[in-house]
Design a protein around this motif. Structure first.
Motif, PDB file in Angstrom:
ATOM      1  N   LYS A   1     112.508 126.907  51.756  1.00  0.00           N
ATOM      2  CA  LYS A   1     111.654 126.153  52.132  1.00  0.00           C
ATOM      3  C   LYS A   1     111.688 125.963  53.717  1.00  0.00           C
ATOM      4  O   LYS A   1     110.751 125.880  54.331  1.00  0.00           O
ATOM      5  N   THR A   2     112.898 125.881  54.313  1.00  0.00           N
ATOM      6  CA  THR A   2     113.092 125.694  55.833  1.00  0.00           C
ATOM      7  C   THR A   2     112.327 126.992  56.333  1.00  0.00           C
ATOM      8  O   THR A   2     111.642 127.069  57.198  1.00  0.00           O
ATOM      9  N   MET A   3     112.451 128.126  55.659  1.00  0.00           N
ATOM     10  CA  MET A   3     112.226 129.381  56.389  1.00  0.00           C
ATOM     11  C   MET A   3     110.673 129.461  56.381  1.00  0.00           C
ATOM     12  O   MET A   3     109.945 129.755  57.293  1.00  0.00           O
ATOM     13  N   ASP A   4     110.034 128.890  55.215  1.00  0.00           N
ATOM     14  CA  ASP A   4     108.462 129.125  55.208  1.00  0.00           C
ATOM     15  C   ASP A   4     107.828 127.877  56.221  1.00  0.00           C
ATOM     16  O   ASP A   4     106.681 128.521  56.700  1.00  0.00           O
ATOM     17  N   GLN A   5     108.479 126.706  56.366  1.00  0.00           N
ATOM     18  CA  GLN A   5     108.169 125.950  57.287  1.00  0.00           C
ATOM     19  C   GLN A   5     108.167 126.721  58.855  1.00  0.00           C
ATOM     20  O   GLN A   5     107.242 126.421  59.699  1.00  0.00           O
ATOM     21  N   LEU A   6     109.320 127.406  59.210  1.00  0.00           N
ATOM     22  CA  LEU A   6     109.273 127.911  60.406  1.00  0.00           C
ATOM     23  C   LEU A   6     108.218 128.842  60.502  1.00  0.00           C
ATOM     24  O   LEU A   6     107.742 129.245  61.682  1.00  0.00           O
ATOM     25  N   GLU A   7     107.980 129.649  59.633  1.00  0.00           N
ATOM     26  CA  GLU A   7     106.956 130.566  59.584  1.00  0.00           C
ATOM     27  C   GLU A   7     105.544 130.039  60.081  1.00  0.00           C
ATOM     28  O   GLU A   7     104.932 130.434  60.780  1.00  0.00           O
ATOM     29  N   HIS A   8     105.410 128.747  59.627  1.00  0.00           N
ATOM     30  CA  HIS A   8     104.127 127.999  60.033  1.00  0.00           C
ATOM     31  C   HIS A   8     104.206 127.685  61.446  1.00  0.00           C
ATOM     32  O   HIS A   8     103.001 127.247  62.005  1.00  0.00           O
ATOM     33  N   MET A   9     105.260 127.547  62.002  1.00  0.00           N
ATOM     34  CA  MET A   9     105.361 126.974  63.367  1.00  0.00           C
ATOM     35  C   MET A   9     105.388 128.151  64.317  1.00  0.00           C
ATOM     36  O   MET A   9     105.070 127.891  65.576  1.00  0.00           O
ATOM     37  N   LYS A  10     105.107 129.363  63.865  1.00  0.00           N
ATOM     38  CA  LYS A  10     104.891 130.492  64.783  1.00  0.00           C
ATOM     39  C   LYS A  10     103.698 130.326  65.512  1.00  0.00           C
ATOM     40  O   LYS A  10     103.486 131.003  66.734  1.00  0.00           O
ATOM     41  N   ASN A  11     102.515 129.705  65.250  1.00  0.00           N
ATOM     42  CA  ASN A  11     101.295 129.416  65.936  1.00  0.00           C
ATOM     43  C   ASN A  11     101.565 128.730  66.872  1.00  0.00           C
ATOM     44  O   ASN A  11     100.887 128.897  68.497  1.00  0.00           O
ATOM     45  N   GLN A  12     102.471 127.518  67.285  1.00  0.00           N
ATOM     46  CA  GLN A  12     102.673 126.841  68.202  1.00  0.00           C
ATOM     47  C   GLN A  12     103.984 127.242  69.163  1.00  0.00           C
ATOM     48  O   GLN A  12     104.055 127.089  70.221  1.00  0.00           O
ATOM     49  N   PHE A  13     104.790 127.999  68.439  1.00  0.00           N
ATOM     50  CA  PHE A  13     106.055 128.476  69.315  1.00  0.00           C
ATOM     51  C   PHE A  13     106.259 130.078  69.031  1.00  0.00           C
ATOM     52  O   PHE A  13     106.288 130.498  67.895  1.00  0.00           O
ATOM     53  N   SER A  14     106.539 130.778  70.342  1.00  0.00           N
ATOM     54  CA  SER A  14     106.742 131.932  70.206  1.00  0.00           C
ATOM     55  C   SER A  14     108.406 132.200  69.671  1.00  0.00           C
ATOM     56  O   SER A  14     109.344 131.438  70.103  1.00  0.00           O
ATOM     57  N   ILE A  15     108.717 132.996  68.763  1.00  0.00           N
ATOM     58  CA  ILE A  15     110.011 133.173  68.186  1.00  0.00           C
ATOM     59  C   ILE A  15     110.838 134.045  68.725  1.00  0.00           C
ATOM     60  O   ILE A  15     110.084 135.474  68.816  1.00  0.00           O
ATOM     61  N   LYS A  16     111.807 133.779  69.144  1.00  0.00           N
ATOM     62  CA  LYS A  16     112.957 134.794  69.735  1.00  0.00           C
ATOM     63  C   LYS A  16     114.010 134.714  68.881  1.00  0.00           C
ATOM     64  O   LYS A  16     114.747 133.881  68.787  1.00  0.00           O
ATOM     65  N   THR A  17     114.499 135.824  68.203  1.00  0.00           N
ATOM     66  CA  THR A  17     115.618 135.922  67.524  1.00  0.00           C
ATOM     67  C   THR A  17     116.861 136.210  68.415  1.00  0.00           C
ATOM     68  O   THR A  17     116.759 137.159  68.987  1.00  0.00           O
ATOM     69  N   VAL A  18     117.996 135.462  68.422  1.00  0.00           N
ATOM     70  CA  VAL A  18     119.119 136.055  69.196  1.00  0.00           C
ATOM     71  C   VAL A  18     120.214 135.717  68.231  1.00  0.00           C
ATOM     72  O   VAL A  18     120.343 135.076  66.993  1.00  0.00           O
ATOM     73  N   ASN A  19     121.310 136.238  68.651  1.00  0.00           N
ATOM     74  CA  ASN A  19     122.908 136.190  68.139  1.00  0.00           C
ATOM     75  C   ASN A  19     123.389 134.835  68.488  1.00  0.00           C
ATOM     76  O   ASN A  19     123.036 134.225  69.349  1.00  0.00           O
ATOM     77  N   SER A  20     124.564 134.560  67.732  1.00  0.00           N
ATOM     78  CA  SER A  20     125.358 133.291  67.790  1.00  0.00           C
ATOM     79  C   SER A  20     125.654 133.213  69.139  1.00  0.00           C
ATOM     80  O   SER A  20     125.636 132.084  69.757  1.00  0.00           O
ATOM     81  N   SER A  21     126.133 134.163  70.025  1.00  0.00           N
ATOM     82  CA  SER A  21     126.569 133.930  71.573  1.00  0.00           C
ATOM     83  C   SER A  21     125.648 133.701  72.374  1.00  0.00           C
ATOM     84  O   SER A  21     125.599 132.866  73.250  1.00  0.00           O
ATOM     85  N   GLU A  22     124.520 134.366  72.034  1.00  0.00           N
ATOM     86  CA  GLU A  22     123.013 134.031  72.977  1.00  0.00           C
ATOM     87  C   GLU A  22     122.729 132.664  72.760  1.00  0.00           C
ATOM     88  O   GLU A  22     122.126 132.251  73.731  1.00  0.00           O
ATOM     89  N   PHE A  23     122.925 132.283  71.487  1.00  0.00           N
ATOM     90  CA  PHE A  23     122.189 130.938  71.074  1.00  0.00           C
ATOM     91  C   PHE A  23     123.014 129.960  71.955  1.00  0.00           C
ATOM     92  O   PHE A  23     122.701 129.098  72.542  1.00  0.00           O
ATOM     93  N   ASP A  24     124.476 129.869  71.885  1.00  0.00           N
ATOM     94  CA  ASP A  24     125.490 129.221  72.484  1.00  0.00           C
ATOM     95  C   ASP A  24     125.489 129.176  73.912  1.00  0.00           C
ATOM     96  O   ASP A  24     125.389 128.146  74.631  1.00  0.00           O
ATOM     97  N   ALA A  25     125.039 130.416  74.432  1.00  0.00           N
ATOM     98  CA  ALA A  25     124.587 130.426  76.012  1.00  0.00           C
ATOM     99  C   ALA A  25     123.406 129.780  76.517  1.00  0.00           C
ATOM    100  O   ALA A  25     123.414 129.065  77.368  1.00  0.00           O
ATOM    101  N   LEU A  26     122.447 129.452  75.483  1.00  0.00           N
ATOM    102  CA  LEU A  26     121.104 128.967  75.799  1.00  0.00           C
ATOM    103  C   LEU A  26     121.522 127.341  75.784  1.00  0.00           C
ATOM    104  O   LEU A  26     120.838 126.517  76.638  1.00  0.00           O
ATOM    105  N   LEU A  27     122.158 126.974  74.848  1.00  0.00           N
ATOM    106  CA  LEU A  27     122.669 125.535  74.788  1.00  0.00           C
ATOM    107  C   LEU A  27     123.499 125.109  76.005  1.00  0.00           C
ATOM    108  O   LEU A  27     123.130 123.950  76.694  1.00  0.00           O
ATOM    109  N   SER A  28     124.390 126.125  76.521  1.00  0.00           N
ATOM    110  CA  SER A  28     125.010 125.547  77.614  1.00  0.00           C
ATOM    111  C   SER A  28     124.334 125.514  78.889  1.00  0.00           C
ATOM    112  O   SER A  28     124.679 124.781  79.912  1.00  0.00           O
ATOM    113  N   ASN A  29     123.149 126.419  78.963  1.00  0.00           N
ATOM    114  CA  ASN A  29     122.233 126.189  80.190  1.00  0.00           C
ATOM    115  C   ASN A  29     121.249 125.335  80.076  1.00  0.00           C
ATOM    116  O   ASN A  29     120.518 124.846  81.191  1.00  0.00           O
ATOM    117  N   LYS A  30     120.914 124.570  78.755  1.00  0.00           N
ATOM    118  CA  LYS A  30     119.958 123.598  78.786  1.00  0.00           C
ATOM    119  C   LYS A  30     118.903 123.623  79.684  1.00  0.00           C
ATOM    120  O   LYS A  30     118.251 122.893  80.116  1.00  0.00           O
TER     121      LYS A  30
END
Length: 107
Positions: A78-107
């Motif tokens: 269900k969560t994945m389906d809802q994310l699919e519908h959000m593609k019109n508003q947000f461009s999706i960038k898939t990142v690995n866990s360490s890249e994600f953590d780096a994004l959070l630390s850069n806020k």
């Protein structure tokens, strides 16, 4: 940056922000070989899927993280389906866990 308590917080954020933004998505599964749901008698380790999500707009951002256990497959889908519908508003960038953590630390 706000921390979402539930995925409903993410949906509310997307509904209240009309501007375009970026969705950073990191997914990890703990059982190798693809998404297979094992039965309890097989002796396999139970499957765990983890989603980390960061939504960023020009003026705000929100972060969500959840680990889904094998018995939560329906909620995960269900969560994945809802994310699919959000593609019109947000461009999706898939990142690995360490890249994600780096994004959070850069806020």
């Amino acid at each position: 940056m706000r921390q979402a308590e539930t995925f409903d917080d993410i949906l509310e954020f997307s509904n209240t922000h009309d501007s375009q933004g970026t969705m950073y998505l990191s997914q990890k599964e703990t059982s190798p070989g693809g998404i297979l749901f094992s039965d309890e008698d097989s002796g396999k380790q139970p499957l765990e899927l983890e989603i980390k999500l960061l939504l960023k707009t020009n003026d705000d951002s929100i972060c969500f993280s959840k680990r889904y256990m094998e018995d939560e497959e329906e909620e995960f889908e269900k969560t994945m389906d809802q994310l699919e519908h959000m593609k019109n508003q947000f461009s999706i960038k898939t990142v690995n866990s360490s890249e994600f953590d780096a994004l959070l630390s850069n806020k």
